[in-house]
Design an enzyme around this catalytic site. Structure first.
Site, PDB file in Angstrom:
ATOM      1  N   THR A 136      95.845 -59.204  15.371  1.00 13.53           N
ATOM      2  CA  THR A 136      94.821 -59.516  16.372  1.00 13.53           C
ATOM      3  C   THR A 136      95.118 -60.844  17.064  1.00 13.53           C
ATOM      4  OG1 THR A 136      92.521 -60.262  16.523  1.00 13.53           O
ATOM      5  CG2 THR A 136      93.518 -60.389  14.366  1.00 13.53           C
ATOM      6  N   ASP A 137      94.617 -60.966  18.291  1.00 14.47           N
ATOM      7  CA  ASP A 137      94.764 -62.251  19.000  1.00 14.47           C
ATOM      8  C   ASP A 137      93.925 -63.343  18.348  1.00 14.47           C
ATOM      9  OD1 ASP A 137      92.249 -61.314  19.734  1.00 14.47           O
ATOM     10  OD2 ASP A 137      92.499 -61.692  21.883  1.00 14.47           O
ATOM     11  N   GLU A 138      93.007 -62.958  17.449  1.00 19.02           N
ATOM     12  CA  GLU A 138      92.123 -63.968  16.837  1.00 19.02           C
ATOM     13  C   GLU A 138      92.895 -64.956  15.974  1.00 19.02           C
ATOM     14  OE1 GLU A 138      88.343 -62.612  15.429  1.00 19.02           O
ATOM     15  OE2 GLU A 138      88.353 -60.902  16.768  1.00 19.02           O
ATOM     16  N   TYR A 145      88.131 -63.914   8.412  1.00 15.18           N
ATOM     17  CA  TYR A 145      88.839 -62.710   8.905  1.00 15.18           C
ATOM     18  C   TYR A 145      90.150 -63.105   9.584  1.00 15.18           C
ATOM     19  CZ  TYR A 145      90.192 -59.118  12.272  1.00 15.18           C
ATOM     20  OH  TYR A 145      90.926 -58.230  13.028  1.00 15.18           O
ATOM     21  N   LYS A 161      94.089 -62.448   8.533  1.00 13.59           N
ATOM     22  CA  LYS A 161      95.056 -61.723   9.375  1.00 13.59           C
ATOM     23  C   LYS A 161      96.273 -62.606   9.656  1.00 13.59           C
ATOM     24  CE  LYS A 161      94.721 -58.114  10.980  1.00 13.59           C
ATOM     25  NZ  LYS A 161      95.019 -56.743  10.473  1.00 13.59           N
TER      26      LYS A 161
HETATM   27  P1  NAD Z   1      87.843 -50.562  11.050  1.00 15.33           P
HETATM   28  O1  NAD Z   1      87.055 -51.518  10.233  1.00 15.33           O
HETATM   29  O2  NAD Z   1      87.129 -49.646  11.990  1.00 15.33           O
HETATM   30  O3  NAD Z   1      88.743 -49.644  10.112  1.00 15.33           O
HETATM   31  C1  NAD Z   1      89.420 -50.154   9.001  1.00 15.33           C
HETATM   32  C2  NAD Z   1      89.856 -48.986   8.135  1.00 15.33           C
HETATM   33  O4  NAD Z   1      90.601 -49.497   7.024  1.00 15.33           O
HETATM   34  C3  NAD Z   1      88.676 -48.183   7.553  1.00 15.33           C
HETATM   35  O5  NAD Z   1      88.905 -46.799   7.727  1.00 15.33           O
HETATM   36  C4  NAD Z   1      88.670 -48.567   6.078  1.00 15.33           C
HETATM   37  O6  NAD Z   1      88.190 -47.544   5.234  1.00 15.33           O
HETATM   38  C5  NAD Z   1      90.141 -48.857   5.839  1.00 15.33           C
HETATM   39  N1  NAD Z   1      90.349 -49.777   4.707  1.00 15.33           N
HETATM   40  C6  NAD Z   1      89.714 -50.956   4.481  1.00 15.33           C
HETATM   41  N2  NAD Z   1      90.144 -51.498   3.320  1.00 15.33           N
HETATM   42  C7  NAD Z   1      91.083 -50.650   2.824  1.00 15.33           C
HETATM   43  C8  NAD Z   1      91.886 -50.661   1.660  1.00 15.33           C
HETATM   44  N3  NAD Z   1      91.830 -51.674   0.774  1.00 15.33           N
HETATM   45  N4  NAD Z   1      92.763 -49.647   1.462  1.00 15.33           N
HETATM   46  C9  NAD Z   1      92.824 -48.606   2.350  1.00 15.33           C
HETATM   47  N5  NAD Z   1      92.069 -48.539   3.460  1.00 15.33           N
HETATM   48  C10 NAD Z   1      91.201 -49.546   3.683  1.00 15.33           C
HETATM   49  O7  NAD Z   1      88.897 -51.474  11.838  1.00 15.33           O
HETATM   50  P2  NAD Z   1      89.562 -51.270  13.282  1.00 15.33           P
HETATM   51  O8  NAD Z   1      88.718 -51.942  14.281  1.00 15.33           O
HETATM   52  O9  NAD Z   1      89.959 -49.850  13.439  1.00 15.33           O
HETATM   53  O10 NAD Z   1      90.866 -52.178  13.096  1.00 15.33           O
HETATM   54  C11 NAD Z   1      92.066 -51.638  12.567  1.00 15.33           C
HETATM   55  C12 NAD Z   1      93.123 -52.733  12.538  1.00 15.33           C
HETATM   56  O11 NAD Z   1      93.330 -53.261  13.843  1.00 15.33           O
HETATM   57  C13 NAD Z   1      92.756 -53.921  11.648  1.00 15.33           C
HETATM   58  O12 NAD Z   1      93.913 -54.343  10.968  1.00 15.33           O
HETATM   59  C14 NAD Z   1      92.293 -54.983  12.641  1.00 15.33           C
HETATM   60  O13 NAD Z   1      92.523 -56.268  12.127  1.00 15.33           O
HETATM   61  C15 NAD Z   1      93.180 -54.662  13.825  1.00 15.33           C
HETATM   62  N6  NAD Z   1      92.639 -55.038  15.140  1.00 15.33           N
HETATM   63  C16 NAD Z   1      91.385 -54.631  15.514  1.00 15.33           C
HETATM   64  C17 NAD Z   1      90.902 -54.973  16.771  1.00 15.33           C
HETATM   65  C18 NAD Z   1      89.539 -54.518  17.248  1.00 15.33           C
HETATM   66  O14 NAD Z   1      89.092 -54.926  18.326  1.00 15.33           O
HETATM   67  N7  NAD Z   1      88.846 -53.658  16.531  1.00 15.33           N
HETATM   68  C19 NAD Z   1      91.702 -55.728  17.650  1.00 15.33           C
HETATM   69  C20 NAD Z   1      92.980 -56.126  17.223  1.00 15.33           C
HETATM   70  C21 NAD Z   1      93.437 -55.764  15.967  1.00 15.33           C
HETATM   71  P1  TYD Z   2      82.793 -58.639  17.816  1.00 14.35           P
HETATM   72  O1  TYD Z   2      82.617 -57.296  18.425  1.00 14.35           O
HETATM   73  O2  TYD Z   2      82.247 -58.909  16.454  1.00 14.35           O
HETATM   74  O3  TYD Z   2      84.348 -58.972  17.899  1.00 14.35           O
HETATM   75  P2  TYD Z   2      85.116 -60.379  17.595  1.00 14.35           P
HETATM   76  O4  TYD Z   2      84.191 -61.316  16.929  1.00 14.35           O
HETATM   77  O5  TYD Z   2      86.192 -59.909  16.679  1.00 14.35           O
HETATM   78  O6  TYD Z   2      85.594 -60.861  18.917  1.00 14.35           O
HETATM   79  O7  TYD Z   2      82.144 -59.694  18.805  1.00 14.35           O
HETATM   80  C1  TYD Z   2      82.547 -59.783  20.163  1.00 14.35           C
HETATM   81  C2  TYD Z   2      81.817 -60.964  20.782  1.00 14.35           C
HETATM   82  O8  TYD Z   2      80.410 -60.650  20.829  1.00 14.35           O
HETATM   83  C3  TYD Z   2      81.925 -62.242  19.988  1.00 14.35           C
HETATM   84  O9  TYD Z   2      81.951 -63.349  20.882  1.00 14.35           O
HETATM   85  C4  TYD Z   2      80.642 -62.279  19.160  1.00 14.35           C
HETATM   86  C5  TYD Z   2      79.652 -61.609  20.075  1.00 14.35           C
HETATM   87  N1  TYD Z   2      78.565 -60.850  19.412  1.00 14.35           N
HETATM   88  C6  TYD Z   2      77.227 -61.070  19.801  1.00 14.35           C
HETATM   89  O10 TYD Z   2      76.933 -61.883  20.683  1.00 14.35           O
HETATM   90  N2  TYD Z   2      76.261 -60.327  19.182  1.00 14.35           N
HETATM   91  C7  TYD Z   2      76.524 -59.431  18.197  1.00 14.35           C
HETATM   92  O11 TYD Z   2      75.575 -58.810  17.654  1.00 14.35           O
HETATM   93  C8  TYD Z   2      77.886 -59.211  17.825  1.00 14.35           C
HETATM   94  C9  TYD Z   2      78.246 -58.222  16.752  1.00 14.35           C
HETATM   95  C10 TYD Z   2      78.873 -59.943  18.459  1.00 14.35           C
END
Ligand code: NAD
Ligand code: TYD
Length: 336
Positions: free
Chosen positions: A125-127, A150, A154
């Protein structure tokens, strides 16, 4: 080609598994997922019995299980998505983020090394770069400066993945993507939470002044970027993925309310997130140039399509918004 997707039952994973099966008809896809609160077998239920798909329920921290899956399924490539993914939960309770994101990643890297996996895409992630000021973009050279448990977990896993590339010559590629939205996103993240609350006439919680900026990308564009990284990425390299769609949180929730046809009076400013990163914005020139990848979706249209998906799939998220999720919601927003 046999591909292992970890975390395939989560938001991005479920979209990725579908995309791989459609785009690469010669590939077999194995999904290893522990089905935590965020994993939902229903997300891929229609693939039951699919000839080129197999689901294994299991924890990536279990080295024996991981090695067994890699060996028996003769896995060529790993796309590693399994993680604890929600910043607010990492603030409420960090330990599981270290266990899954750091230790789980190391277990997987080790098994991949021992069994000679030919490609390992570590999905990050960019975070990990921390927060930007009002100008500038994250490049792959931006120093790591994570703010939350988090993002720190990562960043740790990114460094482990890159260390396995350098020390053991494991062919690892790291991707760092910006905030995703689209179908199957768990309704704890901003966009699906705003949609689900708006549809039920509940308040939309906005942290602090709501002028924090996120750089949004549709999940399908992210998944295409992961496929490109798998096929064209150079070992030991990092690729930023983003769609140049910076928006204030307040603008995003207002757009959701307009699309759902609900008043802005539903917006409720609540206490800010501790350590809240002010702005993320991605420079994805390297991925566009080297991987030949480019996002296809525009934010406004794709957000409208996403809202339609949540309207049509109401039973999907209503089933989720119960039980454990209710307890989390109460803890996170109850006092707000
Ligand atoms: P999510 O929380 O929706 O899904 C995570 C999945 O991982 C779930 O199905 C969960 O059951 C599984 N999991 C968790 N712990 C586990 C374990 N110990 N063993 C096996 N499976 C396990 O997350 P997401 O939003 O789909 O993100 C997926 C990946 O992409 C993550 O690595 C996250 O850091 C990365 N990512 C997410 C975003 C975003 O905006 N959502 C952006 C950039 C990167
Ligand atoms: P989120 O979807 O949790 O993603 P991330 O924190 O990984 O960027 O949050 C996106 C943005 O929205 C972040 O600046 C936090 C804000 N946010 C709210 O203002 N209210 C909420 O209830 C949530 C979940 C997030």
């Amino acid at each position: 080609m046999n591909v292992l997707v970890t975390g395939g039952s989560g938001f991005i994973g479920a979209n990725l598994v579908r995309l791989l099966l459609v785009e690469r008809p010669g590939w077999r896809v194995v999904n290893l997922d522990a089905l935590t609160y965020a994993g939902n077998a229903e997300n891929l239920a229609e693939l039951d019995g699919h000839a080129r798909y197999r689901f294994v329920r299991g924890d990536i921290c279990n080295g024996e299980l991981v090695a067994d899956v890699l060996e028996t399924e003769r896995i060529d490539a790993v796309l590693h998505l399994a993680a604890e993914s929600h910043v607010d939960r990492s603030i409420l309770s960090p330990p599981v983020f270290i266990e899954t994101n750091v230790r789980g990643t190391q277990v997987l890297l080790e098994a991949a090394r021992e069994l000679g996996v030919r490609r390992f895409v570590h999905v990050s992630t960019d975070e990990v770069y921390g927060s930007l000021g009002p100008s500038g973009l994250f490049t792959e050279e931006t120093p790591l400066d994570p703010s939350s448990p988090y993002s720190a977990s990562k960043a740790s896993s990114d460094l482990l993945a890159l260390a396995y590339a350098r020390t053991f010559e494991l062919p690892v590629v790291v991707t760092r993507c910006s905030n995703n939205y689209g179908p199957y996103q768990f309704p704890e993240k901003l966009i699906p939470l705003a949609i689900a609350n708006a549809l039920r006439d509940l308040p939309l919680p906005v942290y602090g002044d709501g002028l924090h900026v996120r750089d949004w990308i549709h999940v399908e564009d992210h998944c295409r970027g992961l496929l490109a990284a798998l096929e064209k990425g150079e070992s030991g390299q990092v690729y930023n993925l983003g769609a140049s769609s910076e928006r204030h949180n307040l603008d995003v929730v207002k757009q959701v309310l307009r699309l759902v046809g609900k008043p802005e009076s539903l917006i409720q400013h609540v206490a800010d997130r501790p350590g809240h990163d002010r702005r993320y914005a991605i420079d994805s020139t390297k991925a566009r140039t080297v991987l030949g990848w480019a996002p296809r979706h525009r934010f406004e249209e794709a957000l409208a399509a996403t809202v339609r998906w949540y309207v049509e799939r109401r039973p999907w998220w209503e089933r989720i918004i119960s039980g454990e999720y209710l307890a989390y919601y109460e803890k996170q927003y109850g006092a707000g």
